[in-house]
Design a protein around this motif. Structure first.
Motif, short mmCIF file in Angstrom:
data_model
loop_
_atom_site.label_atom_id
_atom_site.label_comp_id
_atom_site.label_asym_id
_atom_site.label_seq_id
_atom_site.Cartn_x
_atom_site.Cartn_y
_atom_site.Cartn_z
N THR A 1 -103.68 -48.31 -54.44
CA THR A 1 -102.84 -49.52 -53.82
C THR A 1 -102.19 -48.86 -52.42
OG1 THR A 1 -100.82 -48.80 -55.02
CG2 THR A 1 -102.35 -50.09 -56.29
N ARG A 2 -101.76 -49.76 -51.79
CA ARG A 2 -100.62 -49.39 -50.61
C ARG A 2 -99.53 -48.76 -50.84
NH1 ARG A 2 -97.98 -53.98 -46.58
NH2 ARG A 2 -97.63 -52.52 -44.70
N ASN A 3 -98.95 -49.04 -52.05
CA ASN A 3 -97.69 -48.42 -52.60
C ASN A 3 -97.99 -46.51 -52.52
OD1 ASN A 3 -94.96 -47.88 -53.29
ND2 ASN A 3 -95.84 -47.88 -55.37
N GLN A 4 -99.29 -46.33 -53.25
CA GLN A 4 -99.52 -44.91 -53.41
C GLN A 4 -99.90 -44.20 -52.03
OE1 GLN A 4 -103.07 -45.95 -56.12
NE2 GLN A 4 -101.64 -45.24 -57.77
N THR A 5 -100.18 -44.89 -51.12
CA THR A 5 -100.60 -44.04 -49.72
C THR A 5 -99.46 -43.97 -48.69
OG1 THR A 5 -101.21 -46.17 -48.73
CG2 THR A 5 -102.92 -45.12 -49.66
N ILE A 6 -98.17 -44.47 -49.11
CA ILE A 6 -96.71 -44.32 -48.22
C ILE A 6 -96.70 -42.82 -48.20
CG2 ILE A 6 -94.49 -44.93 -48.14
CD1 ILE A 6 -95.28 -47.74 -49.54
N PRO A 37 -98.87 -38.24 -63.56
CA PRO A 37 -98.60 -37.17 -62.31
C PRO A 37 -98.87 -38.10 -61.06
CG PRO A 37 -100.19 -36.11 -64.07
CD PRO A 37 -99.95 -37.51 -64.59
N PRO A 38 -97.89 -38.01 -60.08
CA PRO A 38 -96.74 -36.86 -60.13
C PRO A 38 -95.57 -37.52 -60.69
CG PRO A 38 -96.93 -38.19 -58.01
CD PRO A 38 -97.92 -38.88 -58.93
N GLN A 84 -86.99 -34.30 -66.27
CA GLN A 84 -87.17 -33.34 -65.06
C GLN A 84 -88.24 -33.99 -64.01
OE1 GLN A 84 -85.58 -30.23 -64.68
NE2 GLN A 84 -84.44 -30.79 -66.35
N GLU A 85 -89.21 -34.45 -64.56
CA GLU A 85 -90.12 -34.94 -63.73
C GLU A 85 -89.78 -36.25 -62.74
OE1 GLU A 85 -93.79 -33.54 -66.59
OE2 GLU A 85 -92.71 -35.52 -66.57
N THR A 86 -88.92 -37.01 -63.07
CA THR A 86 -88.72 -38.22 -62.45
C THR A 86 -87.20 -38.34 -62.04
OG1 THR A 86 -90.30 -39.42 -63.68
CG2 THR A 86 -88.53 -40.88 -62.80
#
Length: 325
Positions: A1-6, A37-38, A84-86
């Motif tokens: 999605t577009r959100n993932q490429t920002i 992930p991530p 920890q991760e978020t």
């Protein structure tokens, strides 16, 4: 999605620091990353970076988390790696190592909210003592003398109103076992002469976006907010930034739900009072967003900040003059 490429772009805060004195805080909702992930999103990372910049420039005193802290199903226990991760590995600026006051959202209630409460013992900045709690703050003037006060009351609106079933319109009735919590809220509001009174929960009272107004809160909470001249009600849930205020009434409705996602929906714009919507922002190019509040002896101002660190709206509210008789 577009959100993932920002891309993640850590911008310097574009505004000037505010004058000395006062109480500064940030309000962020729906920042809970992703379950795979991530375990975060580009919007969350950009928002965290801009929060760190504004917190450093303005000596932020505390941060209010408005719920949906962990997408999509909360956490399982107080050692869940998602903490920890978020959270811990994302909000890393030293300026963000101040008290975070936490509220649970509907996605948190899909998991173990008591584990989030228990995590308060593991993280010095994670403050989540109970489903409902309040905090009192002094507001210093430019000489550091306390001349005003701010009181924060947090509510668990999921416990009050239930989980949504296809949007805010499905949340219609307050759950009987939690009516006493609204009674406590009424008692706190009624007996309090604080200069500024903030009430916070995850669900919005008014919203023009995807979920829309929460009927349960319109029926049971809104009358209390008006009666006791609450300065503002802060919430998240809808993934955008909004400010609403009903004409002729004192309460400001601050929605800060742009911590991980942006949703441009305006499907409930006809369901709020005419003239009440003062601001709406859901442009994904803004890379997320949050709200910066600053209280002084004279007034309380909310600055809306996008994920690039740019002020995109502000509103100033006067001190309360509650009738305590």
């Amino acid at each position: 999605t577009r959100n993932q490429t920002i891309p993640v772009l850590c911008h310097s805060y574009l505004g000037n620091p505010l004058a000395d004195g006062g109480l500064n805080f940030l309000a962020l909702g729906d920042w809970g990353g992703l379950p795979l992930p991530p375990y975060t999103s580009p919007l969350e990372r950009n928002t965290a970076c801009s929060m760190g910049a504004i917190a450093k420039k303005n000596s932020v005193d505390w941060i209010l988390s408005l719920g949906d802290n962990f997408y999509y199903d909360g956490v399982t226990n107080d050692t869940d790696p998602r903490f920890q991760e978020t959270f811990e590995s994302i909000f890393t600026s030293r300026s963000l190592f101040v008290p975070w006051f936490i509220i649970a959202g509907n996605h948190d209630h899909h998991g173990n909210v008591t584990a989030q409460i228990s995590y308060s013992k593991r993280s010095p900045r994670w403050n989540f003592p109970d489903y409902y709690y309040s905090r009192f703050f002094e507001v210093p003037d430019e000489r550091g003398e306390s001349r005003a006060s701010l009181h924060l009351i947090t509510l668990d609106t999921v416990m009050l109103c239930g989980l949504p079933k296809g949007g805010g319109d499905a949340i219609v009735g307050v759950r009987g076992e939690y009516v006493s919590k609204l009674t406590c809220c009424q008692s706190a509001c009624c007996s309090l002469s604080a200069t500024y009174l903030l009430v916070a929960g995850h669900y919005p009272v008014w919203s023009v976006a995807e979920h829309g107004p929460t009927k349960c809160l319109l029926s049971h909470l809104r009358p209390l907010l008006i009666r006791y001249q609450v300065t503002a009600y802060l919430s998240g849930h809808d993934h955008c930034l909004q400010y609403l205020q009903e004409p002729g009434l004192p309460v400001g409705y601050v929605i800060s739900g742009a911590g991980t996602f942006m949703n441009p929906s305006l499907e409930h714009i006809a369901d709020v009072p005419p003239g009440s919507l003062r601001f709406h922002f859901a442009d994904i190019e803004g890379l997320g967003g949050f709200v910066h509040g600053t209280a002084t002896v004279q007034n309380l101002t909310f600055f809306y900040i996008d994920g690039r660190g740019k002020r995109i709206f502000s509103v100033t509210l006067p001190p309360r003059r509650p009738n305590l008789n």
